[in-house]
Design a protein around this motif. Structure first.
Motif, PDB file in Angstrom:
ATOM      1  N   ILE A  64       0.834  -1.205   0.000  1.00  0.00           N
ATOM      2  CA  ILE A  64       0.000   0.000   0.000  1.00  0.00           C
ATOM      3  C   ILE A  64       0.868   1.254   0.000  1.00  0.00           C
ATOM      4  CG2 ILE A  64      -1.630   1.343   1.399  1.00  0.00           C
ATOM      5  CD1 ILE A  64      -2.890  -1.348   2.215  1.00  0.00           C
ATOM      6  N   GLY A  65       1.922   1.276   0.791  1.00  0.00           N
ATOM      7  CA  GLY A  65       2.823   2.425   0.824  1.00  0.00           C
ATOM      8  C   GLY A  65       3.503   2.659  -0.510  1.00  0.00           C
ATOM      9  N   THR A  66       3.963   1.587  -1.148  1.00  0.00           N
ATOM     10  CA  THR A  66       4.614   1.714  -2.452  1.00  0.00           C
ATOM     11  C   THR A  66       3.646   2.236  -3.501  1.00  0.00           C
ATOM     12  OG1 THR A  66       6.066  -0.130  -1.879  1.00  0.00           O
ATOM     13  CG2 THR A  66       5.909   0.454  -4.224  1.00  0.00           C
ATOM     14  N   LEU A  67       2.421   1.692  -3.512  1.00  0.00           N
ATOM     15  CA  LEU A  67       1.422   2.159  -4.473  1.00  0.00           C
ATOM     16  C   LEU A  67       1.053   3.612  -4.229  1.00  0.00           C
ATOM     17  CD1 LEU A  67      -0.883  -0.981  -4.720  1.00  0.00           C
ATOM     18  CD2 LEU A  67       0.801  -0.165  -6.385  1.00  0.00           C
ATOM     19  N   ILE A  69       3.043   5.995  -2.966  1.00  0.00           N
ATOM     20  CA  ILE A  69       4.148   6.824  -3.472  1.00  0.00           C
ATOM     21  C   ILE A  69       4.121   6.877  -4.998  1.00  0.00           C
ATOM     22  CG2 ILE A  69       6.667   6.928  -3.690  1.00  0.00           C
ATOM     23  CD1 ILE A  69       6.791   5.929  -0.795  1.00  0.00           C
ATOM     24  N   LEU A  70       3.875   5.734  -5.654  1.00  0.00           N
ATOM     25  CA  LEU A  70       3.792   5.731  -7.112  1.00  0.00           C
ATOM     26  C   LEU A  70       2.632   6.591  -7.608  1.00  0.00           C
ATOM     27  CD1 LEU A  70       4.623   2.022  -8.004  1.00  0.00           C
ATOM     28  CD2 LEU A  70       5.981   4.050  -8.490  1.00  0.00           C
ATOM     29  N   PHE A  71       1.490   6.516  -6.950  1.00  0.00           N
ATOM     30  CA  PHE A  71       0.329   7.330  -7.327  1.00  0.00           C
ATOM     31  C   PHE A  71       0.649   8.821  -7.201  1.00  0.00           C
ATOM     32  CE2 PHE A  71      -3.458   9.679  -5.936  1.00  0.00           C
ATOM     33  CZ  PHE A  71      -4.279   9.485  -7.040  1.00  0.00           C
ATOM     34  N   LEU A  72       1.261   9.200  -6.099  1.00  0.00           N
ATOM     35  CA  LEU A  72       1.603  10.605  -5.905  1.00  0.00           C
ATOM     36  C   LEU A  72       2.655  11.066  -6.918  1.00  0.00           C
ATOM     37  CD1 LEU A  72       1.735  10.764  -2.008  1.00  0.00           C
ATOM     38  CD2 LEU A  72      -0.050  11.666  -3.495  1.00  0.00           C
ATOM     39  N   TYR A  73       3.586  10.195  -7.274  1.00  0.00           N
ATOM     40  CA  TYR A  73       4.624  10.542  -8.244  1.00  0.00           C
ATOM     41  C   TYR A  73       4.033  10.701  -9.645  1.00  0.00           C
ATOM     42  CZ  TYR A  73       8.732  10.146 -11.200  1.00  0.00           C
ATOM     43  OH  TYR A  73       9.688  10.364 -12.142  1.00  0.00           O
TER      44      TYR A  73
END
Length: 86
Positions: A64-67, A69-73
Protein backbone atom coordinates in the motif's frame (compact mmCIF):
# COMPACT_ATOMS: atom_id res chain seq x y z
CA UNK A 1 52.13 -16.78 32.55
CA UNK A 2 50.08 -19.56 34.18
CA UNK A 3 49.62 -22.95 32.61
CA UNK A 4 45.97 -22.80 31.46
CA UNK A 5 45.72 -26.49 30.69
CA UNK A 6 46.78 -27.32 34.24
CA UNK A 7 44.32 -24.78 35.60
CA UNK A 8 41.46 -26.31 33.61
CA UNK A 9 42.46 -29.82 34.64
CA UNK A 10 42.50 -28.72 38.28
CA UNK A 11 39.02 -27.18 37.99
CA UNK A 12 37.65 -30.33 36.37
CA UNK A 13 39.08 -32.51 39.13
CA UNK A 14 37.74 -30.17 41.80
CA UNK A 15 34.13 -30.31 40.54
CA UNK A 16 31.57 -32.13 42.69
CA UNK A 17 30.32 -35.48 41.48
CA UNK A 18 27.05 -35.85 39.60
CA UNK A 19 25.26 -37.17 42.69
CA UNK A 20 26.20 -34.07 44.63
CA UNK A 21 25.16 -31.63 41.88
CA UNK A 22 21.86 -33.15 40.76
CA UNK A 23 18.80 -34.10 42.78
CA UNK A 24 15.72 -36.00 41.62
CA UNK A 25 12.55 -34.51 43.07
CA UNK A 26 9.05 -35.97 42.78
CA UNK A 27 6.49 -33.44 41.63
CA UNK A 28 3.22 -33.52 43.59
CA UNK A 29 1.46 -31.70 40.74
CA UNK A 30 2.32 -34.10 37.93
CA UNK A 31 -1.23 -34.20 36.52
CA UNK A 32 -1.43 -30.42 36.74
CA UNK A 33 1.74 -30.23 34.69
CA UNK A 34 0.09 -32.06 31.78
CA UNK A 35 -2.78 -29.55 31.73
CA UNK A 36 -0.36 -26.64 31.89
CA UNK A 37 1.64 -28.17 29.04
CA UNK A 38 -1.48 -28.34 26.84
CA UNK A 39 -2.25 -24.70 27.65
CA UNK A 40 1.32 -23.70 26.76
CA UNK A 41 1.01 -25.53 23.42
CA UNK A 42 -2.22 -23.64 22.67
CA UNK A 43 -0.53 -20.34 23.59
CA UNK A 44 2.37 -21.20 21.26
CA UNK A 45 -0.06 -21.83 18.39
CA UNK A 46 -1.78 -18.50 19.09
CA UNK A 47 1.57 -16.69 19.15
CA UNK A 48 2.63 -18.34 15.89
CA UNK A 49 -0.61 -17.33 14.18
CA UNK A 50 -0.04 -13.80 15.47
CA UNK A 51 3.38 -13.81 13.84
CA UNK A 52 1.80 -14.90 10.57
CA UNK A 53 -0.76 -12.09 10.77
CA UNK A 54 2.02 -9.60 11.51
CA UNK A 55 3.98 -10.84 8.50
CA UNK A 56 1.08 -10.44 6.08
CA UNK A 57 0.06 -7.14 7.68
CA UNK A 58 3.55 -5.79 7.14
CA UNK A 59 3.65 -7.07 3.57
CA UNK A 60 0.27 -5.54 2.71
CA UNK A 61 1.31 -2.29 4.38
CA UNK A 62 4.48 -2.10 2.31
CA UNK A 63 2.52 -2.73 -0.90
CA UNK A 64 0.00 0.00 0.00
CA UNK A 65 2.82 2.42 0.82
CA UNK A 66 4.61 1.71 -2.45
CA UNK A 67 1.42 2.16 -4.47
CA UNK A 68 0.70 5.43 -2.65
CA UNK A 69 4.15 6.82 -3.47
CA UNK A 70 3.79 5.73 -7.11
CA UNK A 71 0.33 7.33 -7.33
CA UNK A 72 1.60 10.61 -5.90
CA UNK A 73 4.62 10.54 -8.24
CA UNK A 74 2.55 9.83 -11.37
CA UNK A 75 0.07 12.61 -10.55
CA UNK A 76 2.99 14.97 -9.83
CA UNK A 77 2.01 15.61 -6.21
CA UNK A 78 5.37 14.22 -5.15
CA UNK A 79 8.17 15.44 -7.37
CA UNK A 80 11.09 13.04 -7.36
CA UNK A 81 13.98 14.34 -9.42
CA UNK A 82 16.00 11.15 -9.55
CA UNK A 83 18.09 12.31 -12.50
CA UNK A 84 19.27 15.37 -10.57
CA UNK A 85 20.77 13.23 -7.80
CA UNK A 86 23.81 12.31 -9.93
Amino acid sequence: MPDFEALIRHQQLKQPTTNQRLKVVDSPNFEKGEKEEKEKNEETIIKQSGLLINFFGGFIGSVIGTLTILFLYINEYLPLDLLKLK
